[in-house]
Motif scaffolding. Structure first.
Motif, mmCIF file in Angstrom:
data_model
loop_
_atom_site.group_PDB
_atom_site.id
_atom_site.type_symbol
_atom_site.label_atom_id
_atom_site.label_comp_id
_atom_site.label_asym_id
_atom_site.label_seq_id
_atom_site.Cartn_x
_atom_site.Cartn_y
_atom_site.Cartn_z
ATOM 1 N N LEU A 103 0.868 -1.369 -0.442
ATOM 2 C CA LEU A 103 0.163 -0.442 -0.310
ATOM 3 C C LEU A 103 0.666 1.036 -0.236
ATOM 4 O O LEU A 103 1.507 1.626 1.165
ATOM 5 N N LEU A 104 0.515 2.166 -1.222
ATOM 6 C CA LEU A 104 1.234 3.557 -1.355
ATOM 7 C C LEU A 104 0.489 4.441 -1.099
ATOM 8 O O LEU A 104 -0.087 4.942 -1.542
ATOM 9 N N LEU A 105 1.002 5.538 0.021
ATOM 10 C CA LEU A 105 -0.293 7.095 0.186
ATOM 11 C C LEU A 105 0.520 7.973 0.221
ATOM 12 O O LEU A 105 1.666 8.128 0.685
ATOM 13 N N ASP A 106 -0.034 8.578 -0.827
ATOM 14 C CA ASP A 106 1.218 9.755 -1.530
ATOM 15 C C ASP A 106 -0.102 11.073 -1.308
ATOM 16 O O ASP A 106 -0.548 11.103 -2.551
ATOM 17 N N GLY A 107 -0.244 11.692 0.054
ATOM 18 C CA GLY A 107 -1.455 12.311 -0.122
ATOM 19 C C GLY A 107 -2.910 12.123 -0.313
ATOM 20 O O GLY A 107 -3.075 10.813 0.074
ATOM 21 N N ARG A 108 -3.683 12.012 -1.676
ATOM 22 C CA ARG A 108 -4.458 11.471 -2.097
ATOM 23 C C ARG A 108 -4.621 10.537 -3.046
ATOM 24 O O ARG A 108 -5.138 10.253 -3.597
ATOM 25 N N ARG A 109 -2.782 10.188 -3.178
ATOM 26 C CA ARG A 109 -2.777 8.985 -4.306
ATOM 27 C C ARG A 109 -2.923 7.818 -3.649
ATOM 28 O O ARG A 109 -2.226 7.354 -2.329
ATOM 29 N N VAL A 110 -3.172 7.049 -3.505
ATOM 30 C CA VAL A 110 -3.141 5.681 -3.244
ATOM 31 C C VAL A 110 -3.456 4.513 -4.068
ATOM 32 O O VAL A 110 -3.768 4.390 -5.113
ATOM 33 N N ASP A 111 -1.746 3.842 -4.217
ATOM 34 C CA ASP A 111 -1.739 2.830 -4.857
ATOM 35 C C ASP A 111 -1.515 1.312 -4.056
ATOM 36 O O ASP A 111 -0.555 1.033 -3.030
ATOM 37 N N LEU A 112 -2.789 0.204 -3.872
ATOM 38 C CA LEU A 112 -2.799 -0.967 -4.090
ATOM 39 C C LEU A 112 -3.034 -1.766 -4.025
ATOM 40 O O LEU A 112 -3.453 -2.211 -5.343
ATOM 41 N N ARG A 113 -2.070 -3.146 -3.620
ATOM 42 C CA ARG A 113 -2.038 -4.319 -4.478
ATOM 43 C C ARG A 113 -2.219 -5.388 -3.128
ATOM 44 O O ARG A 113 -1.183 -5.741 -2.497
ATOM 45 N N LEU A 114 -2.332 -6.422 -3.521
ATOM 46 C CA LEU A 114 -3.191 -7.403 -2.266
ATOM 47 C C LEU A 114 -3.542 -8.921 -3.029
ATOM 48 O O LEU A 114 -4.631 -9.488 -3.963
ATOM 49 N N LYS A 115 -2.608 -9.901 -2.373
ATOM 50 C CA LYS A 115 -2.871 -11.189 -3.491
ATOM 51 C C LYS A 115 -4.280 -11.793 -2.257
ATOM 52 O O LYS A 115 -4.807 -12.488 -3.429
ATOM 53 N N LYS A 116 -4.367 -11.652 -1.658
ATOM 54 C CA LYS A 116 -5.230 -12.102 -0.633
ATOM 55 C C LYS A 116 -5.912 -11.636 0.620
ATOM 56 O O LYS A 116 -5.037 -11.503 1.453
ATOM 57 N N ALA A 117 -7.285 -11.639 0.875
ATOM 58 C CA ALA A 117 -8.057 -10.893 1.774
ATOM 59 C C ALA A 117 -9.045 -11.568 2.610
ATOM 60 O O ALA A 117 -9.845 -12.020 1.848
#
Length: 312
Positions: A103-117
């Motif tokens: 999970l990358l958080l940069d202000g309002r920018r979000v990048d999420l990669r997740l294999k399994k939840a």
């Protein structure tokens, strides 16, 4: 068939079709890094938290795995993106297991990669979420399963998403005002659709949210269960010639509807349409904020006869 709409609204409410975002490199500088290795009765986690920049604040959370109470993850996210943190906490998840997350958080920018939840009610595979400063976003996931769908997640959708629900693949994109998405292998208790597509739009906070959706290749054996409880549904099946063969499949080629979610909590259902060789149905209806559903439908059978039905 209304159930098909309701489950799809669960992700269409977040969803505009368009090109997916290109991958963007995270801030390269690492100001501070802290490895996470927690082994407690209520929480187990292994990964790393990295601070990339102070102004504006940017950081990254990588997890090999995590399980237990996810509250600490929400607190970690909050300084970067309080809105996302509040949304996640609002889901009221008490037990969560994650595998291979970034999970990358940069202000309002979000990048999420997740294999399994995985939560007690089910699980979600291969999640990719991208949110940008201008409010545009894209989400893609693979298989999702829930049993039952938690009421606090689906809200007014709960009466139509009881029991098992899920899909094989889903993709959606949009911004703060409108969006679109599709799902394949979408199913709920008593029905399954090969593909569901939808668009959603909310022009302003005080206006109704509108969803236009369509589904194809729908199997609906659950209609027989409804018919056992609701006489008007049983009558409609008889009108279509399906009352004498209980084991016979109840299949529709396609269905569509426009659904308006009013600010007061009522749901107005417009332009309902079901199409099959044995029965074609059109009409509209309303679901109030007490969960009462009324449908006014006109059906045509294979013999060319027409009849009106009121399902309450």
């Amino acid at each position: 068939m209304i159930a098909v709409a309701r489950l799809f609204l669960l992700f269409a409410a977040l969803v505009v079709a368009g090109p997916l975002f290109a991958a963007e490199a995270p801030p390269p500088k690492e100001l501070f890094g802290q490895y996470v290795d927690i082994d407690r009765a209520d929480l187990k986690a292994k990964g790393k938290i990295t601070l990339h920049r102070l102004q504006p604040l940017a950081g990254q959370l990588r997890l090999e795995h995590a399980s237990g109470d996810p509250g600490w993850i929400f607190k970690t996210i909050s300084p970067w993106n309080s809105g996302l943190s509040s949304l996640l906490q609002g889901l009221n998840i008490k037990q969560l297991a994650l595998t291979d997350g970034d999970l990358l958080l940069d202000g309002r920018r979000v990048d999420l990669r997740l294999k399994k939840a995985v939560i007690p009610e089910g699980g979600l595979d291969d999640v990719t979420l991208q949110v940008r400063e201008n409010g545009t976003w894209v989400i893609r996931t693979a298989r999702m399963r829930k049993e039952p769908v938690p009421g606090n997640v689906v809200g007014f959708l709960a009466p139509f998403a009881a029991g098992k629900a899920g899909y094989e693949r889903m993709e959606a994109a949009g911004d703060a005002l409108k969006g679109a998405g599709w799902g394949e292998g979408v199913f709920g208790e008593g029905w399954r659709a090969r593909r569901v597509e939808g668009t959603g739009e909310r022009p302003a906070p005080s206006t109704a949210t509108r969803f236009d959706w369509k589904a194809e290749a729908i199997d609906a054996p659950g209609l027989r269960d409804l018919a056992a409880r609701i006489p008007s549904v049983a009558e409609m099946l008889r009108f279509g010639g399906k009352e004498s063969a209980p084991a016979e499949a109840l299949r529709f080629d396609r269905s569509s509807a426009r659904v308006m979610y009013e600010p007061n909590g009522a749901v107005v259902i417009e332009e309902v349409r079901l199409e099959a060789p044995w029965l074609q149905v059109t009409g509209n209806g309303k679901l109030d904020n007490q969960g009462r559903l009324v449908l006014d439908l006109t059906a045509s059978n294979a013999a060319g006869q027409k009849k009106r039905f009121r399902i309450n």
